[in-house]
Design an enzyme around this catalytic site. Structure first.
Site, PDB file in Angstrom:
ATOM      1  N   ASP A 209       0.856  -1.201   0.000  1.00  7.86           N
ATOM      2  CA  ASP A 209       0.000   0.000   0.000  1.00  7.86           C
ATOM      3  C   ASP A 209       0.888   1.246   0.000  1.00  7.86           C
ATOM      4  O   ASP A 209       2.101   1.153   0.147  1.00  7.86           O
ATOM      5  CB  ASP A 209      -0.860   0.000   1.277  1.00  7.86           C
ATOM      6  CG  ASP A 209       0.008  -0.048   2.537  1.00  7.86           C
ATOM      7  OD1 ASP A 209       0.397   1.007   3.036  1.00  7.86           O
ATOM      8  OD2 ASP A 209       0.352  -1.169   2.987  1.00  7.86           O
ATOM      9  N   ASP A 211       0.520   3.648   2.308  1.00 10.32           N
ATOM     10  CA  ASP A 211       0.230   4.226   3.616  1.00 10.32           C
ATOM     11  C   ASP A 211      -0.935   5.215   3.454  1.00 10.32           C
ATOM     12  O   ASP A 211      -1.961   4.819   2.925  1.00 10.32           O
ATOM     13  CB  ASP A 211       1.502   4.841   4.221  1.00 10.32           C
ATOM     14  CG  ASP A 211       1.393   4.980   5.729  1.00 10.32           C
ATOM     15  OD1 ASP A 211       0.817   4.078   6.363  1.00 10.32           O
ATOM     16  OD2 ASP A 211       1.853   5.990   6.281  1.00 10.32           O
TER      17      ASP A 211
END
Ligand SMILES: CSC[C@H]1O[C@H](OP(=O)(O)O)[C@H](O)[C@@H]1O
Ligand SMILES: Nc1ncnc2[nH]cnc12
Length: 291
Positions: A209, A211
């Site tokens: 991801d 974040d």
């Protein structure tokens, strides 16, 4: 048989490895308390492998509640020479994309609620963490992953946060300003303890991801982390198999970094002042220098 014993610490989404000959789950006890789980031991391409699911097979232990000391201690008791950590991380830079692998080479430790050393009261030691990753193991693991259909970035600073909550936007932006490349919650104190126990340690980080700093991407959630890991767990397992094939071809020599003898320069408590009870607990991790 080549003389490497590979320890693999499987992180989120990685609770087992396959293809292991004579594979069996075994309990290993530690004077440092309860490890995360049993270890799964056997051989792959003639190399002994010891697998430990970091959060337990049911992922029931959070990063702050892991007994990092017991985990590293049992790997040492199993004779492990090299530890490969497989870890999910958030990316703090545009060009490290979800799905990519990163061979981490530095850490920033921002954790604060964990036991971080085998050497507290009774026997004090200070090891060097200037270069926290075993360069040889990291290179070999990167080469092993390069043979697969995955982008591998060689080098990255992993900031270790306490968690279990993910970062605020202000924190995420701050870590980017600090020059951190990826973020996770588990690799410290793991890397510090491996160094104290004189074992090579490297991390194959799997980006799951961005974040929460990226304006066009969703903020991190467990759902999107697991979604990416579903696709990547097999690549991580194949990386381990390739790495082992490389190990099977060469005898293990001591590292140029001197990881196997790190405690030679680290102990400061003189023999007469050492606490006998602590010495007993240090039998595996520091037996070499405390005999
Ligand atoms: C499930 S997302 C957060 C969780 O995943 C990472 O763990 P690991 O390094 O064991 O893969 C991260 O550090 C958090 O613990
Ligand atoms: N964004 C993130 N922050 C902390 N740990 C993570 N593990 C996976 N993604 C993460």
């Amino acid at each position: 048989m080549a003389n490497w014993i590979l320890g693999v610490i499987g992180g989120s989404g990685l609770y087992e490895i396959d293809g292991v000959e004579n594979g069996r789950w075994e309990s290993v006890s530690s004077p440092w308390g309860q490890p995360s789980d049993q270890v799964y031991r056997g051989t792959l391409s003639g190399i002994e492998v010891v697998f430990l699911p970091r959060h337990g097979r049911g992922h029931s232990i959070s990063p702050s509640h892991l007994n990092y000391r017991a985990n590293i201690d049992i790997l040492k008791r199993c004779g492990v020479t090299d530890i490969l950590s497989l870890s999910a991380v958030g990316s703090l830079r545009e060009d490290y994309k979800p799905g990519d692998f990163v061979m981490v080479d530095q850490f920033i430790d921002r954790t604060f609620a964990r036991e971080k050393s085998f050497f507290g009261q009774g026997v004090v030691a200070h090891v060097s963490m200037a270069h926290p990753v075993c360069e040889r193991l990291a290179h070999m693991a990167a080469d092993a992953a390069d043979a697969l259909d995955v982008k591998v970035h060689r080098g990255g600073t992993y900031i270790v946060m306490e968690g279990p909550q993910f970062s605020s936007l202000a924190e995420s932006k701050l870590y980017r300003q600090w020059g951190c490349d990826v973020i996770g919650m588990t690799n410290m104190p793991e890397a510090k303890l491996a160094r104290e126990a004189e074992m090579s340690y490297a991390t194959l980080a799997m980006v799951t991801d961005y974040d929460c700093w990226h304006e066009e991407e969703d903020n991190v959630s467990v759902t999107n982390v697991l979604e990416i890991l579903k696709g990547n767990a097999d690549l991580a397992r194949m990386t381990v198999k390739n790495l082992i094939k490389m190990m099977a071809k060469i005898e293990r020599e001591p590292t140029m970094q001197g990881i196997e003898t790190g405690l030679d320069f680290a102990l400061i408590t003189p023999p007469a002042a050492r606490d006998p009870e602590v010495l007993k607990k240090l039998d595996a991790v520091a037996g070499r220098v405390l005999k």
